[in-house]
Design an enzyme around this catalytic site. Structure first.
Site, short mmCIF file in Angstrom:
data_model
loop_
_atom_site.label_atom_id
_atom_site.label_comp_id
_atom_site.label_asym_id
_atom_site.label_seq_id
_atom_site.Cartn_x
_atom_site.Cartn_y
_atom_site.Cartn_z
N LYS A 197 11.82 -6.55 0.43
CA LYS A 197 11.53 -7.23 1.70
C LYS A 197 12.77 -8.18 2.27
CE LYS A 197 6.64 -7.72 1.55
NZ LYS A 197 5.33 -8.65 1.43
N GLU B 265 -0.32 -2.79 -8.31
CA GLU B 265 0.28 -3.94 -7.93
C GLU B 265 -0.36 -5.21 -8.55
OE1 GLU B 265 -0.37 -6.07 -3.85
OE2 GLU B 265 1.44 -4.86 -3.24
N HIS C 61 -5.69 23.13 -8.13
CA HIS C 61 -4.74 23.94 -7.80
C HIS C 61 -3.38 23.76 -7.36
CE1 HIS C 61 -8.07 27.07 -7.06
NE2 HIS C 61 -8.89 26.01 -6.85
#
Ligand code: F6P
Length: 555
Positions: free
Chosen positions: A512, A353, A384
């Site tokens: 938004k 950000e 793994h």
């Protein structure tokens, strides 16, 4: 062409890259037995080994020159001195004031902010300690057993990461929960186990307008009011941390339970502010002070260490070396400490950000790549899962590895097994396995030549994969504070060199904006035509299925 890519230090690095790009780290280690000593640094009990990088002393000298040419020293002073270096919002960037332990004034617009910082820390500690000591009582006069922090982004990830990292320092009979997702599952799963009479909420939102947080906060409030029968007991069960005190009050939170934030603290840098309330409730005031102290130690180091001895500067320059010269698009963070399991997620926001920007400080598009894709996982789990790609994939992904010399519970059998993996992986990534070595191994297994020929390419490890390793004594609050601050400063240095503003986040706005419009459209079951065919198709499919499922109450 930008000033950066035209600068003499950048051009020199391009030339140097062409000279060094085929060098093998395994040869460098053979040629120079002092390589570890030369390319490692210390801050208190934190060792930073960066010798397993594709660098030599010339590389580092040229990278430090790049930092010098970017006037890094003056930018560091400007940040610590409270200049409005967040240029698009005309704000100072002063998370460092929140852990300024030397008591000296820090001025914003000519006013010392330290008295209000100290006052807010004191208020946080008082509330936290009264919950911890069971002096704070819920509406049935019972002590608080569960604290729920409702927030997202910087109002969630920092506190969550620290609470998890310092779990051994937490009270066992006081649970701190975190709710961030507006998906009802998050809050309902959390609340179903809790008792409203012994639950305390923190509504953490710098803006107090973030949709996810506000929807969750309303649900929490309703859950509480349903139990009590009215809203007369909110002051015993709700607090807020926000710079929007007016909105927090309008929500119904008592002013004495509202903690202040300032516009000079960015959300992703705010865990040192009153956003720390759930942390202080979990680990207590003294441990929180240690966390601040650790960050302060890193701040002092960042401000005063010469560039070539400066850990965050070195971390940043290595990142730029791979990002801009080796064209590495990503970077991976691998803690070998279970308690750091949220550290990569926290760093994702802090780094991506901050430096995921394509416009420079002069409001022009940049012509070089900026912040990398950062991902990560607990090292052992990652081995793994995705280490295959790190070892033999086609991408260069520099790795940061973090591991404690001692573990909290001191079970030697576990810790040695853990650390053997740390050392083995950094060695394997650096050295790889040559064709000759792989051949010799297959031969020793008794395989015939045809089988060896077929298998051989799969058994070779190219190596030369860079790692930087942090070893610290143990994950105590001071060390954690230092580590977080080192990463914050690394992000800052990269932003300065890339000539971008690391402290705004305009890129989160469009989604938004659109969501708030679409939210209105979801109020009815009428098909929409307002968007492109894909978005219309998805919305209309959802509305139709919702109607068919008949589960959604849209009243
Ligand atoms: O949407 C991004 C963002 O603004 C982050 O920068 C911030 O940390 C998060 O949302 C939460 O914001 P607030 O604390 O204002 O609710």
């Amino acid at each position: 062409m930008s000033k950066l890519t035209q600068s003499s230090s950048w051009k020199a690095l391009e030339e140097h890259y062409n000279e060094i790009k085929h060098s093998r780290m395994r040869d460098m280690f053979v040629e120079d037995p002092q390589r570890f000593e030369q390319f490692s640094l210390k801050l208190n009990d934190i060792l930073f080994d960066y010798s397993k990088n594709i660098i030599n002393s010339q590389t580092m000298a040229q990278l430090y020159q790049l930092a010098e040419d970017s006037e890094l020293g003056s930018w560091i002073s400007r940040m610590f001195d409270g200049e409005p270096i967040n240029n698009t919002e005309n704000r100072a960037v002063l998370h460092t004031a929140l852990r300024n332990r030397d008591g000296l004034p820090v001025l914003v617009d000519g006013k010392d902010v330290m008295p209000s910082v100290c006052e807010e820390h004191e208020r946080v500690k008082q509330l936290a300690e009264s919950i911890r000591t069971r002096a704070w009582r819920g509406y049935h006069d019972q002590p608080i057993t569960d604290v729920v922090n409702i927030g997202i982004g910087g109002s969630h990830l920092g506190p969550l990461m620290v609470t998890e990292a310092l779990r051994p320092y937490s009270l066992h009979d006081l649970n701190v929960h975190y709710v961030s997702n507006v998906d009802e599952n998050h809050i309902t799963d959390t609340l179903e186990k809790l008792n409203p009479a012994t639950t305390f909420f923190i509504i953490a939102s710098k803006s107090f307008t973030t949709q996810d947080t506000m929807v969750n906060a309303e649900t929490a409030r309703q859950w509480h009011v349903n139990d009590v029968g009215n809203d007369s007991q909110i002051d015993k069960h709700f607090s807020a941390v926000s710079s929007n005190v007016k909105a927090a009050k309008a929500f119904g939170i008592d002013e004495k339970n509202i903690f202040q934030m300032w516009d000079w603290v960015g959300g992703r840098y705010s865990l040192w502010s009153a956003i720390s309330l759930p942390i202080v409730i979990a680990i207590g005031s003294d441990n929180f002070d240690q966390l601040l102290q650790g960050a302060y130690e890193a701040d002092k180091h960042f401000k005063t260490a010469p560039l070539a001895e400066n850990i965050p500067v070195t971390m940043a320059l290595l990142g730029i070396w791979y990002n801009n010269f080796f064209d590495a698009q990503s970077t991976v963070v691998l803690p070998y400490d279970q308690h750091l399991h949220k550290f990569p997620t926290y760093l994702q926001q802090a780094d991506m950000e901050s430096n995921g920007k394509g416009v420079n400080r002069q409001n022009q598009l940049v012509d070089y790549t900026t912040g990398p894709v950062l991902f990560g996982e607990i090292g052992i789990a990652a081995q793994h899962a995705f280490f295959q790609l790190l070892h033999q994939g086609t991408k260069l992904i520099p790795a940061d590895i973090l591991a404690p010399v001692s573990n909290f519970h001191c079970i030697a059998r576990h810790h040695r097994a853990l650390m053997s993996n740390v050392f083995a992986q950094t060695e394997a990534l650096m050295k790889g396995k040559t064709e000759q070595e792989a051949y010799a191994e297959l031969k020793a297994e008794g395989l015939d030549e045809d089988t060896i020929k077929a298998l051989l390419p799969n058994k070779i490890f190219p190596g030369n994969r860079p790692t930087s390793t942090f070893l610290f004594n143990s994950l105590d609050p001071t060390t954690l504070g230092s580590l977080i601050a080192l990463y914050e400063h690394k992000i800052f240095v990269q932003g300065i060199i890339w000539n971008i503003n690391s402290f705004d986040q305009w890129g989160v706005e469009l989604g938004k904006q659109l969501a708030s419009g679409i939210l209105q459209e979801l109020d009815d079951n009428e098909p929409t035509k307002a968007h492109d065919s894909s978005t219309n198709g998805l919305i209309n499919y959802y509305k139709k299925q919702r109607y068919i499922n008949n589960k959604e109450d849209i009243s």
